[in-house]
Every structure is written in structure tokens, then in C-alpha cells.
Design a protein around this motif. Structure first.
Motif, PDB file in Angstrom:
ATOM      1  N   GLY A   1       0.706  -1.239   0.158  1.00  0.00           N
ATOM      2  CA  GLY A   1       0.061   0.138   0.051  1.00  0.00           C
ATOM      3  C   GLY A   1       0.902   1.214   0.023  1.00  0.00           C
ATOM      4  O   GLY A   1       0.677   2.144   0.690  1.00  0.00           O
TER       5      GLY A   1
ATOM      6  N   TYR B   1       8.048   8.190   0.062  1.00  0.00           N
ATOM      7  CA  TYR B   1       9.263   7.607   0.835  1.00  0.00           C
ATOM      8  C   TYR B   1      10.176   6.487   0.486  1.00  0.00           C
ATOM      9  O   TYR B   1      10.574   5.909   1.192  1.00  0.00           O
ATOM     10  CB  TYR B   1       8.472   7.511   2.232  1.00  0.00           C
ATOM     11  CG  TYR B   1       7.436   6.236   2.250  1.00  0.00           C
ATOM     12  CD1 TYR B   1       7.901   5.003   2.069  1.00  0.00           C
ATOM     13  CD2 TYR B   1       6.010   6.458   1.859  1.00  0.00           C
ATOM     14  CE1 TYR B   1       6.905   4.074   2.126  1.00  0.00           C
ATOM     15  CE2 TYR B   1       5.123   5.840   1.849  1.00  0.00           C
ATOM     16  CZ  TYR B   1       5.646   4.382   2.009  1.00  0.00           C
ATOM     17  OH  TYR B   1       4.707   3.432   1.810  1.00  0.00           O
TER      18      TYR B   1
ATOM     19  N   GLU C   1       0.514  -1.167  -4.963  1.00  0.00           N
ATOM     20  CA  GLU C   1      -0.569  -0.138  -4.409  1.00  0.00           C
ATOM     21  C   GLU C   1      -1.826  -0.791  -5.474  1.00  0.00           C
ATOM     22  O   GLU C   1      -1.672  -0.546  -6.600  1.00  0.00           O
ATOM     23  CB  GLU C   1      -0.123   1.355  -4.831  1.00  0.00           C
ATOM     24  CG  GLU C   1      -1.190   2.274  -4.761  1.00  0.00           C
ATOM     25  CD  GLU C   1      -1.972   2.241  -3.552  1.00  0.00           C
ATOM     26  OE1 GLU C   1      -1.464   2.254  -2.552  1.00  0.00           O
ATOM     27  OE2 GLU C   1      -3.268   2.311  -3.558  1.00  0.00           O
TER      28      GLU C   1
ATOM     29  N   ASP D   1      -3.261  -5.478  -6.540  1.00  0.00           N
ATOM     30  CA  ASP D   1      -3.933  -5.895  -5.331  1.00  0.00           C
ATOM     31  C   ASP D   1      -2.727  -6.854  -4.452  1.00  0.00           C
ATOM     32  O   ASP D   1      -2.305  -7.860  -5.095  1.00  0.00           O
ATOM     33  CB  ASP D   1      -5.117  -6.759  -5.512  1.00  0.00           C
ATOM     34  CG  ASP D   1      -5.700  -7.192  -4.341  1.00  0.00           C
ATOM     35  OD1 ASP D   1      -5.185  -7.210  -3.060  1.00  0.00           O
ATOM     36  OD2 ASP D   1      -6.929  -7.675  -4.252  1.00  0.00           O
ATOM     37  N   PHE D   2      -2.252  -6.497  -3.485  1.00  0.00           N
ATOM     38  CA  PHE D   2      -1.398  -7.487  -2.781  1.00  0.00           C
ATOM     39  C   PHE D   2      -1.765  -8.800  -2.457  1.00  0.00           C
ATOM     40  O   PHE D   2      -1.042  -9.820  -2.758  1.00  0.00           O
ATOM     41  CB  PHE D   2      -1.077  -6.832  -1.275  1.00  0.00           C
ATOM     42  CG  PHE D   2      -0.380  -7.606  -0.429  1.00  0.00           C
ATOM     43  CD1 PHE D   2       0.832  -8.103  -0.859  1.00  0.00           C
ATOM     44  CD2 PHE D   2      -0.791  -8.303   0.745  1.00  0.00           C
ATOM     45  CE1 PHE D   2       1.633  -8.875   0.064  1.00  0.00           C
ATOM     46  CE2 PHE D   2      -0.352  -9.046   1.512  1.00  0.00           C
ATOM     47  CZ  PHE D   2       1.114  -9.576   1.164  1.00  0.00           C
TER      48      PHE D   2
ATOM     49  N   ILE E   1       2.998   0.562   6.178  1.00  0.00           N
ATOM     50  CA  ILE E   1       2.774   1.728   7.002  1.00  0.00           C
ATOM     51  C   ILE E   1       1.303   2.103   6.603  1.00  0.00           C
ATOM     52  O   ILE E   1       0.795   2.640   5.526  1.00  0.00           O
ATOM     53  CB  ILE E   1       3.722   2.880   6.165  1.00  0.00           C
ATOM     54  CG1 ILE E   1       5.174   2.379   6.260  1.00  0.00           C
ATOM     55  CG2 ILE E   1       3.725   4.161   7.202  1.00  0.00           C
ATOM     56  CD1 ILE E   1       6.003   3.426   5.732  1.00  0.00           C
TER      57      ILE E   1
HETATM   58  C1  SAM Z   1      -3.604   4.695   4.700  1.00  0.00           C
HETATM   59  S1  SAM Z   1      -2.842   4.138   3.184  1.00  0.00           S
HETATM   60  C2  SAM Z   1      -1.107   4.506   3.440  1.00  0.00           C
HETATM   61  C3  SAM Z   1      -0.339   4.716   2.185  1.00  0.00           C
HETATM   62  C4  SAM Z   1       1.002   4.820   2.541  1.00  0.00           C
HETATM   63  N1  SAM Z   1       1.793   3.660   2.986  1.00  0.00           N
HETATM   64  C5  SAM Z   1       1.657   6.031   3.382  1.00  0.00           C
HETATM   65  O1  SAM Z   1       2.108   5.748   4.639  1.00  0.00           O
HETATM   66  O2  SAM Z   1       1.303   7.148   3.245  1.00  0.00           O
HETATM   67  C6  SAM Z   1      -3.097   2.643   2.547  1.00  0.00           C
HETATM   68  C7  SAM Z   1      -2.843   2.308   1.307  1.00  0.00           C
HETATM   69  O3  SAM Z   1      -2.796   0.901   1.062  1.00  0.00           O
HETATM   70  C8  SAM Z   1      -3.502   0.576  -0.048  1.00  0.00           C
HETATM   71  N2  SAM Z   1      -4.474  -0.809  -0.227  1.00  0.00           N
HETATM   72  C9  SAM Z   1      -5.194  -1.103   0.511  1.00  0.00           C
HETATM   73  N3  SAM Z   1      -5.433  -2.427   0.189  1.00  0.00           N
HETATM   74  C10 SAM Z   1      -4.516  -2.861  -0.761  1.00  0.00           C
HETATM   75  C11 SAM Z   1      -4.146  -4.211  -1.398  1.00  0.00           C
HETATM   76  N4  SAM Z   1      -5.065  -5.150  -1.366  1.00  0.00           N
HETATM   77  N5  SAM Z   1      -3.426  -4.050  -2.121  1.00  0.00           N
HETATM   78  C12 SAM Z   1      -2.395  -2.876  -2.516  1.00  0.00           C
HETATM   79  N6  SAM Z   1      -2.517  -1.935  -1.690  1.00  0.00           N
HETATM   80  C13 SAM Z   1      -3.687  -1.639  -0.797  1.00  0.00           C
HETATM   81  C14 SAM Z   1      -4.504   1.734  -0.353  1.00  0.00           C
HETATM   82  O4  SAM Z   1      -5.164   2.035  -1.725  1.00  0.00           O
HETATM   83  C15 SAM Z   1      -3.954   3.017   0.329  1.00  0.00           C
HETATM   84  O5  SAM Z   1      -3.131   3.683  -0.630  1.00  0.00           O
END
Ligand code: SAM
Length: 256
Positions: A96, A102, A123, A156-157, A170
Motif C-alpha cells: 500500500g 518515501y 498499490e 492487489d497485494f 505503513i
Molecule cells: C492509509 S494508506 C497508506 C499509504 C502509505 N503507506 C503511506 O504511509 O502514506 C493505505 C494504502 O494501502 C492501499 N491498499 C489497500 N488495500 C490494498 C491491497 N489489497 N493491495 C495493495 N494496496 C492496498 C490503499 O490504496 C492505500 O494507498
């Protein structure tokens, strides 16, 4: 019912973003000087320490002032809180990673502990547009430019099959409301499934470093581990003077 209309809107918007892929390409930010960036002796000394230990010339010469601080923040946190062993080939994932502002901080941290580093950031909502009409993916491509072995994956992870030595996570979505506010469809709220998959994606002796936002999410995070029978090391509050976030951050480390 609580999130019905917001979730309906999120589903439509997400579908359009995923399939239309608007982008202006080649996002670029000019380097800014870093004079008088630190207002305390402590911070100046800490920057010098990190600069020397992690050889940060490239970062310092290729970042805005704000982005330099953002990357020092993540480097500082990793340096203070994550115990890491040297490994010739190191495979690291950030889950994500949004626009991966960063990425350089993570890259130069893990590079110090390996000869061949592969750093991937995944992401799910990579086509999200900013007001300047660049997508997250395009911004991320700028942040990882010239970092050999770094790759941004739009996806998608849960569909990711690879194994990793370290996973950095994070601000995962642990409760529904932040995910809905972020604009994701509710079907992507699967914290238990995500955590299980992350745990199963570790190489032997691999680690997951999780940073949560706020005490409530942190408690939920630990409960989630408990439900899955995953043991963890508690780090509690983690911080860095380079950026002081309004919401306190907390951390656990999971080792398999
Ligand atoms: C709260 S944000 C944090 C973003 C970043 N890590 C930061 O510290 O600013 C969570 C991120 O996880 C991504 N995310 C949620 N589910 C996901 C998945 N299944 N696979 C990949 N990314 C995912 C969201 O789209 C979002 O950008």
C-alpha cells in the motif's frame, strides 16, 4: 447501511480510475536546497549521522525540502526500530505504498544491508489522480527513478505470489472508516486476509514491520494478530523528530 452511498460512489470511481488510466506522464520535481532545514542541533546531528551511514547524496540532491524530511523520517524510524541482518540478496516489499513518496528512505536503508536489493511497492489504487492530473503511479515512478532494483506494482497485494525477506506496511487499513474515506470500495476491507497473506509471503526468518496510526488501530492490529495466532514483538510508540505527525504512530514486528 452506514457506508452504503459512500461505498457506491467509491465503487464507481474506483472502476473508472482502474480502467481509464489517465496520466500526463513524466512527473518531475526540481531539487531544492537544504539550507537551514533543521532548527535544532540534535536534528542536524541526526541528519549527518543518517547521511553518512546510508550514503544519502542522491536523496539530498534529488528531492524537495519536504520530501527530504519525509524520507529522513522513514529512514530514521527504520534505523531506530527495525533490527536487520545483512543478506546478499534481499527482497523487500512495501504494501500500500500510495505514490511512494518515501521510497528512497526505504531503499537506502535496505541497500545498506544487502548486495543485491529488490524493493517493490504495491498499490491497489495506483491510477488515483492528483489535482495536477498526475496519477499515484506516475509520481511513484519519479520517486524510484534511477534506484536500481526498485519497482512499483499497480495491483492487489492479495494477488502477489512472491516471498519476501522484509515487508514494510505503513498505515494498513485496520478499521472500515479510514478505507471508505480513502475512497476504496468496501470489498477491499479484508484486514485479516491481508495480514495472513503477508505472513505467508515471508521467507524463513522474514519480518513484517507494521506502523499503525493511533492507539485504537494499534489495539485492533494486535487483536488481529491474536485472532490469527501470529506472535509479534511490541515496539509501542515509534517516532522521529524529522516529522511530527498529529496522530501518534505505533508499531509491531512480526517474525516468522
Ligand atoms: C492509509 S494508506 C497508506 C499509504 C502509505 N503507506 C503511506 O504511509 O502514506 C493505505 C494504502 O494501502 C492501499 N491498499 C489497500 N488495500 C490494498 C491491497 N489489497 N493491495 C495493495 N494496496 C492496498 C490503499 O490504496 C492505500 O494507498
Amino acid at each position: 447501511m452506514k457506508y452504503f452511498f459512500q461505498n457506491l460512489k467509491n465503487n464507481i470511481d474506483f472502476f473508472l480510475r482502474k480502467n481509464l488510466d489517465f496520466s500526463r506522464k513524466n512527473y518531475f520535481v526540481m531539487n531544492e536546497h537544504k539550507d537551514n532545514l533543521f532548527n535544532s542541533k540534535n536534528l542536524k546531528e541526526r541528519e549527518q549521522f543518517l547521511f553518512q551511514k546510508y550514503e544519502l547524496e542522491f536523496l539530498k540532491l534529488n528531492s524537495s525540502r519536504e520530501n527530504y524530511l519525509e524520507n529522513l523520517y522513514i529512514l530514521d524510524v527504520l534505523d531506530k526500530y527495525l533490527e536487520i541482518d545483512f543478506k546478499v540478496n534481499l527482497n523487500v516489499l512495501d504494501i500500500g505504498c500510495k505514490n511512494w513518496f518515501y521510497a528512497k528512505g526505504e531503499y537506502f536503508f535496505f541497500k545498506k544491508f544487502s548486495e543485491n536489493l529488490t524493493l517493490k511497492g504495491i498499490e491497489i489504487d495506483a491510477n488515483r489522480l492528483y489535482t495536477n492530473f498526475y496519477t499515484r503511479k506516475e509520481v511513484a515512478q519519479f520517486h524510484i527513478k534511477n534506484l536500481f532494483g526498485a519497482e512499483y506494482i499497480a495491483g492487489d497485494f492479495l494477488a502477489q505470489k512472491e516471498k519476501f525477506d522484509y515487508i514494510v506496511w505503513i498505515l494498513p487499513f485496520i478499521t472500515k472508516s479510514p478505507l471508505v474515506k480513502w475512497g476504496l470500495p468496501l470489498k477491499y476491507f479484508q484486514p485479516e486476509k491481508m495480514l495472513k497473506h503477508a505472513y505467508e509471503s515471508l521467507n524463513p526468518n522474514g519480518k513484517i514491520f507494521i506502523i499503525n496510526q493511533g492507539a485504537e488501530e494499534y489495539e485492533e492490529q494486535k487483536k488481529l494478530c491474536g485472532n490469527l495466532g501470529i506472535s509479534y514483538q511490541v515496539l509501542d510508540k515509534v517516532d522521529s523528530e524529522f516529522i511530527q505527525y498529529e496522530n501518534k504512530r505505533y508499531s509491531i514486528v512480526i517474525t516468522n
